[in-house]
Scaffold this active site. Structure first.
Site, PDB file in Angstrom:
ATOM      1  N   GLU A 134     -30.639  71.572 -24.762  1.00 52.38           N
ATOM      2  CA  GLU A 134     -30.837  70.509 -23.789  1.00 52.38           C
ATOM      3  C   GLU A 134     -30.395  71.009 -22.414  1.00 52.38           C
ATOM      4  O   GLU A 134     -29.420  71.742 -22.309  1.00 52.38           O
ATOM      5  CB  GLU A 134     -29.977  69.318 -24.223  1.00 52.38           C
ATOM      6  CG  GLU A 134     -30.035  68.148 -23.299  1.00 52.38           C
ATOM      7  CD  GLU A 134     -29.330  66.903 -23.856  1.00 52.38           C
ATOM      8  OE1 GLU A 134     -29.142  66.808 -25.083  1.00 52.38           O
ATOM      9  OE2 GLU A 134     -28.969  66.049 -23.043  1.00 52.38           O
ATOM     10  N   ASP A 149     -29.920  69.263 -18.431  1.00 51.28           N
ATOM     11  CA  ASP A 149     -29.948  67.925 -17.835  1.00 51.28           C
ATOM     12  C   ASP A 149     -29.660  67.887 -16.347  1.00 51.28           C
ATOM     13  O   ASP A 149     -28.765  68.586 -15.883  1.00 51.28           O
ATOM     14  CB  ASP A 149     -28.795  67.056 -18.383  1.00 51.28           C
ATOM     15  CG  ASP A 149     -28.832  66.838 -19.854  1.00 51.28           C
ATOM     16  OD1 ASP A 149     -29.555  67.552 -20.538  1.00 51.28           O
ATOM     17  OD2 ASP A 149     -28.119  65.943 -20.308  1.00 51.28           O
ATOM     18  N   GLU A 151     -28.135  64.738 -14.465  1.00 47.65           N
ATOM     19  CA  GLU A 151     -27.615  63.394 -14.739  1.00 47.65           C
ATOM     20  C   GLU A 151     -27.069  62.835 -13.447  1.00 47.65           C
ATOM     21  O   GLU A 151     -26.281  63.486 -12.765  1.00 47.65           O
ATOM     22  CB  GLU A 151     -26.459  63.475 -15.747  1.00 47.65           C
ATOM     23  CG  GLU A 151     -26.860  63.091 -17.136  1.00 47.65           C
ATOM     24  CD  GLU A 151     -25.686  62.993 -18.088  1.00 47.65           C
ATOM     25  OE1 GLU A 151     -24.518  63.008 -17.653  1.00 47.65           O
ATOM     26  OE2 GLU A 151     -25.959  62.909 -19.287  1.00 47.65           O
ATOM     27  N   HIS A 173     -26.525  64.446  -4.510  1.00 45.54           N
ATOM     28  CA  HIS A 173     -26.997  64.372  -3.133  1.00 45.54           C
ATOM     29  C   HIS A 173     -26.560  63.062  -2.508  1.00 45.54           C
ATOM     30  O   HIS A 173     -26.094  62.159  -3.194  1.00 45.54           O
ATOM     31  CB  HIS A 173     -28.499  64.561  -3.007  1.00 45.54           C
ATOM     32  CG  HIS A 173     -29.262  63.412  -3.550  1.00 45.54           C
ATOM     33  ND1 HIS A 173     -29.431  62.265  -2.842  1.00 45.54           N
ATOM     34  CD2 HIS A 173     -29.859  63.241  -4.726  1.00 45.54           C
ATOM     35  CE1 HIS A 173     -30.128  61.424  -3.585  1.00 45.54           C
ATOM     36  NE2 HIS A 173     -30.397  61.995  -4.725  1.00 45.54           N
TER      37      HIS A 173
END
Ligand SMILES: *[C@@H]1O[C@H](CO)[C@@H](O)[C@H](O)[C@H]1NC(C)=O
Ligand SMILES: *[C@@H]1O[C@H](CO)[C@@H](O)[C@H](O)[C@H]1NC(C)=O
Ligand SMILES: *[C@@H]1O[C@H](CO)[C@@H](O)[C@H](O)[C@H]1NC(C)=O
Ligand SMILES: *[C@@H]1O[C@H](CO)[C@@H](O)[C@H](O)[C@H]1NC(C)=O
Length: 257
Positions: free
Chosen positions: A94, A96, A98, A111
């Site tokens: 996996e 990610d 998030e 950000h």
């Protein structure tokens, strides 16, 4: 185990999809998923009863996957919006993005301006995984060829995205709860693209619709930029989050930037 990778470049195969009506399935909370503008825009919403999610029909082994995503604006504390690649099965790979929600005006983890769409990309090839925001690399995860730190290189993955309630940990370690009077919380997606090798069931082949990303590694100036971004903007690093990993940090934390 290494799989044989067939680098068949198929220029006529459109780099999908831009069109959310094709190539994607709604996986849960489907009445909270909206497809608008003739398939060009997809929104995922979260309310008190449920979040929502979508996934790609195709599975990929290596690729550069990009999407333009506008996170939940305003008060988003307690919510998590994610955009990730994952394989299936009891042991899986996996990777990610998030995004943990925050109080109005306080920044998201990666950000600071949620009023707009930003481009999030994951480049995944046999050497490296690079996460980009608006074309700037923000994280690099190298294939160290070590037995200790696994690198995903044999299991095909789907693109997934979801929004859900995680107010037990997401914002200030779970202190700030989701404010349901502000629901629904909505994230918007557009211009999703996969320059990637598509797992073709039965044939064992991975034809690639583009392979310009396949040999990519960060050069010295890009690496410098990545270090700069991490130094100035990284406010959450799971590799120091002992609360989230009380049994010990993931192995790669000792080895990567
Ligand atoms: C997206 O796909 C749907 C279903 O196939 C189609 O009706 C729609 O016109 C497409 N939109 C664009 C912008 O091509
Ligand atoms: C929320 O904003 C605060 C203040 O800028 C920051 O310290 C915190 O890390 C942010 N939390 C998340 C989950 O982004
Ligand atoms: C955030 O983005 C909007 C739209 O692009 C812009 O008007 C605004 O000035 C930006 N705010 C900050 C703090 O950068
Ligand atoms: C859509 O995404 C592709 C691939 O990331 C990018 O090259 C293109 O500029 C984007 N188009 C728009 C209209 O933003």
């Amino acid at each position: 185990m290494k799989l044989i990778l067939f680098l068949v470049v198929l220029p006529w195969m459109a780099v999908f999809a831009r069109n959310f009506s094709q190539n994607f399935d709604l996986t849960w909370g489907s009445d909270r998923v909206r497809i608008l503008n003739n398939g060009e825009l997809l929104t995922l919403s979260l309310d008190k009863d449920s979040g929502s999610a979508f996934q790609s029909n195709n599975e990929y082994l290596f690729g550069k996957i990009s999407v333009q995503l506008k996170l939940v604006p305003g008060y988003s504390a307690g919510t998590v919006t994610s955009y990730y690649l994952t394989s299936q099965g009891s042991t899986w790979d996996e990777m990610d993005f998030e995004f943990l929600g925050n109080l109005s005006g306080d920044p998201y983890t990666v950000h600071t301006n949620v009023t707009d769409f930003h481009t999030y990309s994951i480049l995944w090839n046999p050497h490296v995984i690079i996460f980009y925001v608006d074309g700037t690399p923000i994280r690099e995860f190298k294939n160290l060829d070590s037995t200790k730190v696994p690198f995903p290189e044999s299991r095909a993955m789907r693109i997934h995205s979801s929004i859900w309630n995680a107010d037990d940990w997401a914002t200030k370690g779970g202190l700030i709860k989701t404010d349901w009077s502000k629901a629904p919380f909505t994230a918007s997606f557009r211009n999703i693209s996969a320059q990637a090798c598509i797992w073709a069931y039965g044939s064992g082949a991975y034809p690639c619709n583009s392979n310009s990303w396949l040999a990519k590694q960060l050069d010295a100036p890009s690496l410098e930029r990545l270090m700069w971004v991490q130094k100035h903007y990284m406010i959450y690093n799971y590799c120091i989050d002992l609360k989230r990993f009380p049994q010990g940090l993931p192995l790669e934390c000792a080895a990567t930037t």
